[in-house]
Design a protein around this motif. Structure first.
Motif, PDB file in Angstrom:
ATOM      1  N   GLN A 141       0.780  -1.383   0.029  1.00  0.00           N
ATOM      2  CA  GLN A 141       0.021   0.074   0.086  1.00  0.00           C
ATOM      3  C   GLN A 141       0.963   1.228   0.167  1.00  0.00           C
ATOM      4  O   GLN A 141       0.322   2.416  -0.062  1.00  0.00           O
ATOM      5  N   ARG A 142       2.038   1.208   0.236  1.00  0.00           N
ATOM      6  CA  ARG A 142       3.034   2.347   0.282  1.00  0.00           C
ATOM      7  C   ARG A 142       4.003   2.478  -1.051  1.00  0.00           C
ATOM      8  O   ARG A 142       4.896   3.192  -1.151  1.00  0.00           O
ATOM      9  N   VAL A 143       3.793   1.474  -1.951  1.00  0.00           N
ATOM     10  CA  VAL A 143       4.716   1.362  -3.016  1.00  0.00           C
ATOM     11  C   VAL A 143       3.950   1.703  -4.332  1.00  0.00           C
ATOM     12  O   VAL A 143       2.859   1.251  -4.491  1.00  0.00           O
ATOM     13  N   MET A 144       4.503   2.685  -5.152  1.00  0.00           N
ATOM     14  CA  MET A 144       4.340   2.684  -6.750  1.00  0.00           C
ATOM     15  C   MET A 144       5.313   2.310  -7.356  1.00  0.00           C
ATOM     16  O   MET A 144       6.570   2.395  -6.886  1.00  0.00           O
ATOM     17  N   VAL A 145       5.001   1.509  -8.375  1.00  0.00           N
ATOM     18  CA  VAL A 145       6.120   1.329  -9.413  1.00  0.00           C
ATOM     19  C   VAL A 145       6.073   2.020 -10.716  1.00  0.00           C
ATOM     20  O   VAL A 145       4.983   1.988 -11.363  1.00  0.00           O
ATOM     21  N   GLN A 146       7.228   2.443 -11.066  1.00  0.00           N
ATOM     22  CA  GLN A 146       7.211   3.199 -12.337  1.00  0.00           C
ATOM     23  C   GLN A 146       8.139   2.683 -13.400  1.00  0.00           C
ATOM     24  O   GLN A 146       9.104   1.854 -12.928  1.00  0.00           O
ATOM     25  N   SER A 147       8.084   2.869 -14.536  1.00  0.00           N
ATOM     26  CA  SER A 147       8.765   2.180 -15.479  1.00  0.00           C
ATOM     27  C   SER A 147       8.620   2.923 -17.044  1.00  0.00           C
ATOM     28  O   SER A 147       7.580   3.431 -17.380  1.00  0.00           O
ATOM     29  N   PHE A 148       9.671   3.014 -17.999  1.00  0.00           N
ATOM     30  CA  PHE A 148       9.427   3.363 -19.177  1.00  0.00           C
ATOM     31  C   PHE A 148       8.830   2.202 -20.120  1.00  0.00           C
ATOM     32  O   PHE A 148       8.268   2.317 -21.117  1.00  0.00           O
ATOM     33  N   ASP A 149       9.456   0.797 -19.470  1.00  0.00           N
ATOM     34  CA  ASP A 149       8.799  -0.110 -20.360  1.00  0.00           C
ATOM     35  C   ASP A 149       7.350  -0.775 -19.660  1.00  0.00           C
ATOM     36  O   ASP A 149       7.524  -1.151 -18.571  1.00  0.00           O
ATOM     37  N   TRP A 150       6.345  -0.356 -20.321  1.00  0.00           N
ATOM     38  CA  TRP A 150       5.031  -0.349 -19.924  1.00  0.00           C
ATOM     39  C   TRP A 150       4.697  -1.735 -19.564  1.00  0.00           C
ATOM     40  O   TRP A 150       3.748  -2.315 -19.068  1.00  0.00           O
ATOM     41  N   ARG A 151       5.521  -2.942 -20.049  1.00  0.00           N
ATOM     42  CA  ARG A 151       5.139  -4.339 -19.840  1.00  0.00           C
ATOM     43  C   ARG A 151       5.058  -4.730 -18.327  1.00  0.00           C
ATOM     44  O   ARG A 151       4.332  -5.294 -17.882  1.00  0.00           O
ATOM     45  N   THR A 152       6.122  -3.809 -17.682  1.00  0.00           N
ATOM     46  CA  THR A 152       6.136  -4.143 -16.200  1.00  0.00           C
ATOM     47  C   THR A 152       4.884  -3.605 -15.599  1.00  0.00           C
ATOM     48  O   THR A 152       4.518  -4.443 -14.724  1.00  0.00           O
ATOM     49  N   LEU A 153       4.383  -2.439 -16.225  1.00  0.00           N
ATOM     50  CA  LEU A 153       2.995  -2.161 -15.569  1.00  0.00           C
ATOM     51  C   LEU A 153       1.812  -2.743 -15.715  1.00  0.00           C
ATOM     52  O   LEU A 153       0.984  -3.007 -14.909  1.00  0.00           O
ATOM     53  N   GLU A 154       1.813  -3.335 -16.828  1.00  0.00           N
ATOM     54  CA  GLU A 154       0.761  -4.113 -17.289  1.00  0.00           C
ATOM     55  C   GLU A 154       0.702  -5.622 -16.287  1.00  0.00           C
ATOM     56  O   GLU A 154      -0.112  -6.134 -15.882  1.00  0.00           O
ATOM     57  N   LEU A 155       2.102  -5.985 -16.310  1.00  0.00           N
ATOM     58  CA  LEU A 155       2.165  -7.077 -15.352  1.00  0.00           C
ATOM     59  C   LEU A 155       1.734  -7.168 -14.144  1.00  0.00           C
ATOM     60  O   LEU A 155       0.984  -7.971 -13.490  1.00  0.00           O
ATOM     61  N   LEU A 156       2.070  -5.819 -13.578  1.00  0.00           N
ATOM     62  CA  LEU A 156       1.657  -5.706 -12.130  1.00  0.00           C
ATOM     63  C   LEU A 156       0.082  -5.636 -12.040  1.00  0.00           C
ATOM     64  O   LEU A 156      -0.383  -5.771 -10.962  1.00  0.00           O
ATOM     65  N   HIS A 157      -0.444  -5.036 -12.879  1.00  0.00           N
ATOM     66  CA  HIS A 157      -2.054  -4.705 -12.847  1.00  0.00           C
ATOM     67  C   HIS A 157      -2.719  -6.231 -12.820  1.00  0.00           C
ATOM     68  O   HIS A 157      -3.689  -6.354 -12.075  1.00  0.00           O
ATOM     69  N   ARG A 158      -2.008  -7.130 -13.351  1.00  0.00           N
ATOM     70  CA  ARG A 158      -2.378  -8.633 -13.178  1.00  0.00           C
ATOM     71  C   ARG A 158      -1.952  -9.173 -11.871  1.00  0.00           C
ATOM     72  O   ARG A 158      -2.785  -9.939 -11.119  1.00  0.00           O
ATOM     73  N   LEU A 159      -0.667  -8.861 -11.646  1.00  0.00           N
ATOM     74  CA  LEU A 159      -0.197  -9.713 -10.391  1.00  0.00           C
ATOM     75  C   LEU A 159      -0.357  -9.046  -9.047  1.00  0.00           C
ATOM     76  O   LEU A 159      -0.455  -9.671  -8.028  1.00  0.00           O
ATOM     77  N   GLU A 160      -0.428  -7.611  -8.853  1.00  0.00           N
ATOM     78  CA  GLU A 160      -0.830  -7.045  -7.735  1.00  0.00           C
ATOM     79  C   GLU A 160      -1.779  -5.710  -8.051  1.00  0.00           C
ATOM     80  O   GLU A 160      -1.460  -4.737  -8.237  1.00  0.00           O
ATOM     81  N   PRO A 161      -3.031  -6.087  -8.453  1.00  0.00           N
ATOM     82  CA  PRO A 161      -3.907  -5.037  -9.146  1.00  0.00           C
ATOM     83  C   PRO A 161      -4.127  -3.909  -8.505  1.00  0.00           C
ATOM     84  O   PRO A 161      -4.341  -2.694  -8.761  1.00  0.00           O
ATOM     85  N   GLY A 162      -3.843  -3.923  -6.750  1.00  0.00           N
ATOM     86  CA  GLY A 162      -4.111  -2.722  -6.203  1.00  0.00           C
ATOM     87  C   GLY A 162      -2.843  -1.786  -6.115  1.00  0.00           C
ATOM     88  O   GLY A 162      -2.969  -0.671  -5.624  1.00  0.00           O
ATOM     89  N   LEU A 163      -1.765  -2.379  -6.570  1.00  0.00           N
ATOM     90  CA  LEU A 163      -0.531  -1.511  -6.348  1.00  0.00           C
ATOM     91  C   LEU A 163      -0.480  -0.445  -7.312  1.00  0.00           C
ATOM     92  O   LEU A 163      -0.660  -0.569  -8.565  1.00  0.00           O
ATOM     93  N   ARG A 164       0.107   0.710  -6.705  1.00  0.00           N
ATOM     94  CA  ARG A 164       0.022   1.940  -7.828  1.00  0.00           C
ATOM     95  C   ARG A 164       1.078   1.643  -8.858  1.00  0.00           C
ATOM     96  O   ARG A 164       2.180   1.274  -8.682  1.00  0.00           O
ATOM     97  N   THR A 165       0.698   2.101 -10.271  1.00  0.00           N
ATOM     98  CA  THR A 165       1.553   2.111 -11.280  1.00  0.00           C
ATOM     99  C   THR A 165       1.848   3.506 -11.747  1.00  0.00           C
ATOM    100  O   THR A 165       1.012   4.381 -12.055  1.00  0.00           O
ATOM    101  N   MET A 166       3.033   3.705 -12.178  1.00  0.00           N
ATOM    102  CA  MET A 166       3.502   5.334 -12.754  1.00  0.00           C
ATOM    103  C   MET A 166       4.090   5.042 -14.276  1.00  0.00           C
ATOM    104  O   MET A 166       4.994   4.083 -14.390  1.00  0.00           O
ATOM    105  N   TYR A 167       3.530   5.548 -15.121  1.00  0.00           N
ATOM    106  CA  TYR A 167       3.864   5.461 -16.517  1.00  0.00           C
ATOM    107  C   TYR A 167       4.978   6.523 -16.948  1.00  0.00           C
ATOM    108  O   TYR A 167       4.468   7.786 -17.008  1.00  0.00           O
ATOM    109  N   LEU A 168       6.171   6.108 -16.785  1.00  0.00           N
ATOM    110  CA  LEU A 168       7.324   7.288 -17.328  1.00  0.00           C
ATOM    111  C   LEU A 168       7.214   7.338 -19.059  1.00  0.00           C
ATOM    112  O   LEU A 168       7.082   6.114 -19.581  1.00  0.00           O
ATOM    113  N   THR A 169       7.471   8.668 -19.389  1.00  0.00           N
ATOM    114  CA  THR A 169       7.429   9.036 -20.728  1.00  0.00           C
ATOM    115  C   THR A 169       8.558   9.967 -20.954  1.00  0.00           C
ATOM    116  O   THR A 169       8.644  10.751 -20.042  1.00  0.00           O
TER     117      THR A 169
END
Length: 337
Positions: free
Chosen positions: A197-225
């Protein structure tokens, strides 16, 4: 990818229920407050991504510690911006500066990684000229993620959050673990520490973020561009998990929302040069927070705050605190013990 997970939970209604719960959990007061993020622990002030920099930021008072993750040969998540040892900040056991790019972290065990000292900048490097005020702390090692969580707990910093970047490059897959193994290894440490609940994960590689949506749906994701002449992540879909601007009327916020689908806790983190007031409003109208990087000049901080950004990532959290003070905005408290 996220669409598939809805059915793995037992049907669409079950998925919506879980997403609703996640929204309640993660649209918490932290998500409403201005997010003061210390980039690499505040590398303008202390050696980047070290426990010394993180402790300094915690004592000063920040909302979030921004950091980068690599994985060692023995499967330990460590905190490093670079996939390989950086000669600008790395000395060997004899105190000698590396003369060239060092070995990949994925090729070294934790013990080997921690045999190097990353407590100061090589004074002959261009990096030293970029951060002349950074105060060295000799003896600092590349830290494990688990050690950072322990430091935060030991200091009693119960309200501090973490913004951790997966250092994965789709054009250089040999440099790191592949995305799913990388994410699962990192998630294991986050879960063991009780920090989801205290972590957000960011990445330029959005495959990471889409994986996190599946593996840990409540964890915040940050889309780097970023869209710059020497580094552009929005051109051909290689960084964006196959999503293309042309399919979203040239809108980065719409493309992010398409990748994230209806998952909550989604943040857009653009390079500040690529941001404008209308883009901030467009992103927020789509339910995205906007937290640009890396903002070090006070007039620019002021302008971005006036545009309504939800936070700022900076190498100089002390400067951002001063700007927030001048604007009479709430400041995060520093730890006292």
């Amino acid at each position: 990818m996220a669409r598939d997970c809805a059915f793995s939970w037992g049907g669409k209604s079950s998925a919506l229920a879980r997403l609703g719960l996640a929204f309640l959990l993660f649209a918490a007061p932290h998500a409403q407050a201005f997010d003061l993020q210390a980039h690499r622990g505040g590398r303008g002030l202390r050696p980047e991504n070290t426990l010394a920099s993180f402790e300094h930021a915690l004592r000063m008072g920040v909302t979030t510690l921004e950091l980068d993750i690599a994985i060692t040969a023995d499967g330990i998540p460590v905190i490093s911006h670079d996939a390989a040892l950086n000669p600008a900040i790395t000395r060997d056991a004899q105190g000698r500066w590396l003369q060239e790019r060092g070995p990949l972290i994925r090729s070294l065990t934790l013990a080997q990684v921690q045999s190097y000292d990353v407590g100061r900048i090589n004074p002959t490097s261009s990096y030293a000229r970029a951060f002349p005020d950074q105060q060295p702390r000799d003896g600092q090692r590349i830290s494990t993620l688990a050690a950072l969580f322990k430091l935060v707990n030991d200091l009693g910093a119960k309200d501090v959050h973490f913004d951790m970047e997966t250092k994965i490059n789709p054009h250089h897959p040999e440099s790191t673990l592949e995305p799913e193994a990388f994410v699962k290894t990192m998630l294991e440490v986050i879960r063991e520490a009780g920090m989801t609940q205290r972590v957000m994960v960011q990445s330029f590689d959005w495959r990471t973020l889409e994986l996190l949506h599946r593996l840990e749906p409540g964890l915040r994701t940050m889309y780097l561009t970023i869209a710059a002449p020497d580094f552009h992540t929005l051109t051909d879909g290689s960084w964006t998990a196959g999503h293309l601007l042309a399919d979203h009327d040239g809108s980065v916020p719409r493309m992010i929302r398409a990748s994230a689908e209806n998952f909550p806790g989604v943040i857009w983190a653009p390079n500040y040069n690529n941001l404008s007031a209308p883009l901030v409003k467009e992103a927020q109208s789509l339910g995205l927070q906007v937290i640009p990087w890396t903002v070090n000049q006070e007039p620019l901080m002021e302008r971005l705050i006036e545009w309504g950004v939800d936070g700022i990532i900076t190498d100089y959290p002390d400067r951002l605190r001063e700007v927030l003070t001048q604007k009479r905005m709430p400041l995060p408290e520093g730890v006292k013990n």
